[in-house]
Design a protein around this motif. Structure first.
Motif, mmCIF file in Angstrom:
data_model
loop_
_atom_site.group_PDB
_atom_site.id
_atom_site.type_symbol
_atom_site.label_atom_id
_atom_site.label_comp_id
_atom_site.label_asym_id
_atom_site.label_seq_id
_atom_site.Cartn_x
_atom_site.Cartn_y
_atom_site.Cartn_z
ATOM 1 N N ASP A 35 0.810 -1.172 0.185
ATOM 2 C CA ASP A 35 -0.030 0.001 0.071
ATOM 3 C C ASP A 35 0.890 1.272 -0.096
ATOM 4 O OD1 ASP A 35 -2.063 -1.763 -0.063
ATOM 5 O OD2 ASP A 35 -3.029 -1.021 1.810
ATOM 6 N N ALA A 41 0.690 3.980 -3.087
ATOM 7 C CA ALA A 41 0.403 5.537 -2.808
ATOM 8 C C ALA A 41 1.310 6.355 -3.336
ATOM 9 C CB ALA A 41 -0.062 5.746 -1.102
ATOM 10 N N ASP A 98 -9.074 -6.612 -3.275
ATOM 11 C CA ASP A 98 -8.171 -5.623 -2.391
ATOM 12 C C ASP A 98 -7.527 -4.550 -3.195
ATOM 13 O OD1 ASP A 98 -8.836 -7.427 -0.324
ATOM 14 O OD2 ASP A 98 -7.097 -8.605 -0.538
ATOM 15 N N THR A 157 -8.651 -3.062 -6.064
ATOM 16 C CA THR A 157 -9.567 -2.369 -6.132
ATOM 17 C C THR A 157 -9.744 -1.291 -5.261
ATOM 18 O OG1 THR A 157 -10.551 -3.763 -7.732
ATOM 19 C CG2 THR A 157 -12.158 -2.001 -7.006
ATOM 20 N N SER A 158 -10.113 -1.884 -4.140
ATOM 21 C CA SER A 158 -10.083 -0.973 -2.957
ATOM 22 C C SER A 158 -9.113 -0.050 -2.675
ATOM 23 C CB SER A 158 -10.548 -1.685 -1.571
ATOM 24 O OG SER A 158 -10.633 -1.023 -0.523
ATOM 25 N N THR A 159 -7.971 -0.544 -2.682
ATOM 26 C CA THR A 159 -6.648 0.275 -2.713
ATOM 27 C C THR A 159 -6.348 1.357 -3.616
ATOM 28 O OG1 THR A 159 -5.375 -1.620 -1.615
ATOM 29 C CG2 THR A 159 -4.129 0.118 -2.494
ATOM 30 N N ALA A 189 -8.960 2.781 -5.309
ATOM 31 C CA ALA A 189 -9.788 3.949 -4.927
ATOM 32 C C ALA A 189 -9.268 4.738 -3.743
ATOM 33 C CB ALA A 189 -11.294 3.411 -4.671
ATOM 34 N N GLY A 190 -8.750 4.152 -2.974
ATOM 35 C CA GLY A 190 -8.201 5.007 -1.810
ATOM 36 C C GLY A 190 -6.922 5.965 -1.896
ATOM 37 N N ILE A 191 -6.345 5.551 -3.058
ATOM 38 C CA ILE A 191 -5.012 6.541 -3.094
ATOM 39 C C ILE A 191 -5.489 7.305 -4.612
ATOM 40 C CG2 ILE A 191 -3.396 4.816 -2.315
ATOM 41 C CD1 ILE A 191 -3.018 4.030 -5.275
ATOM 42 N N GLY A 192 -6.691 7.569 -4.924
ATOM 43 C CA GLY A 192 -7.010 8.445 -5.763
ATOM 44 C C GLY A 192 -6.889 8.010 -6.913
ATOM 45 N N PRO A 230 -8.810 5.259 -9.011
ATOM 46 C CA PRO A 230 -9.557 4.082 -8.867
ATOM 47 C C PRO A 230 -9.332 3.204 -10.422
ATOM 48 C CG PRO A 230 -10.640 6.260 -9.378
ATOM 49 C CD PRO A 230 -9.275 6.537 -9.163
ATOM 50 N N ARG A 253 -5.755 8.380 -12.290
ATOM 51 C CA ARG A 253 -5.823 9.497 -11.380
ATOM 52 C C ARG A 253 -6.737 10.550 -11.518
ATOM 53 N NH1 ARG A 253 -3.599 10.140 -6.392
ATOM 54 N NH2 ARG A 253 -2.985 12.514 -5.898
#
Length: 246
Positions: free
Chosen positions: A106, A110, A181, A183-185, A187-190, A192, A245
């Motif tokens: 992660d 990021a 997992d 896909t979620s990561t 989305a969380g780092i901008g 998607p 992004r």
């Protein structure tokens, strides 16, 4: 296969003829980076393995001057992109065959997302954690198949990766990632998920070093079709994910 998928995403995201700023993290021997430099893009290759860096530099030295000017090679760790580059410095960031060596991916992801300009493309190639039992199962390794269920932990892997056929580093065990997992990561780092593909749906069970079949074009067409089609792509040995992004 990955190169064709990547080209499709580039064409879909950027104006035709646009010269892109590309960062290839863990570039291996530089095959993908060189291909993009030959296509006219400005490419930076980042690789921590000194042997691979030497091979890439030797390959680059044999290219015409125009291509040599469009590509630079930096020896360094992909987790240190913030040391080498400013945020938003690249239109495309490649991270192919790298996450399998990173215990906690992660923070790396990021950092890579921060390198992207708005609308930039993050391309990942990872081992598919939802299909680890396929290869041992099809080869009759029942204990290996049983052990592979419900895990993405470090598992031996001796095949080559897909970043230009660079050998998986000997003596290292590698991990895998699950589509849900990542896909979620992303989305969380901008950045998607925009598209994803399966790689090596049928051919991963071929013996290492096996001769290519006579009808290799048909084989590639089958692999490409399967890599875009459910449910086949979900059991591929590798996953190619493309995030954008915001």
């Amino acid at each position: 296969m990955v190169a064709r998928q990547l080209d499709e995403q580039i064409v879909g995201r950027f104006p035709v003829g646009k010269r892109l700023r590309v960062l290839d993290v863990g570039m291996g021997q530089g095959t993908q980076a060189l291909r993009l430099a030959r296509a006219g893009h400005q490419v930076t290759g980042l690789e921590q393995d000194a042997t691979m860096v030497a091979v890439a530099r030797e390959s680059l030295a044999g290219e015409p001057e125009g291509i040599r000017k469009r590509m630079r090679i930096i020896e360094g760790d992909g987790r240190d992109t913030g040391v080498h580059f400013l945020p938003g410095s690249f239109d495309v960031v490649l991270c192919h065959g790298v996450l399998m060596y990173v215990e906690e991916p992660d923070p790396l992801l990021a950092g890579l997302a921060r390198m992207l300009a708005p609308g930039g493309l993050l391309s990942l190639l990872v081992r598919n954690g939802d299909a680890l039992a396929i290869r041992p199962g099809l080869s009759g390794d029942w204990s290996g198949a049983l052990a592979a269920f419900d895990t993405v932990s470090y598992l031996p892997h001796s095949r080559t990766d897909s970043n230009g056929g660079t050998p998986i580093r000997p003596g290292l065990d590698v991990r895998a990632d699950r589509l849900k997992d990542l896909t979620s990561t992303l989305a969380g780092i901008g950045a998607p998920l925009h598209a994803w593909y399966g790689v090596r749906v049928f051919t991963d069970t071929a013996a290492d070093g096996a001769k290519a079949p006579a009808d290799v074009e048909t084989l590639l067409a089958v692999e490409e079709k399967a890599g875009r089609t459910d449910p086949y792509r979900g059991v591929a040995a590798l996953l190619h994910l493309c995030g954008v992004r915001g």
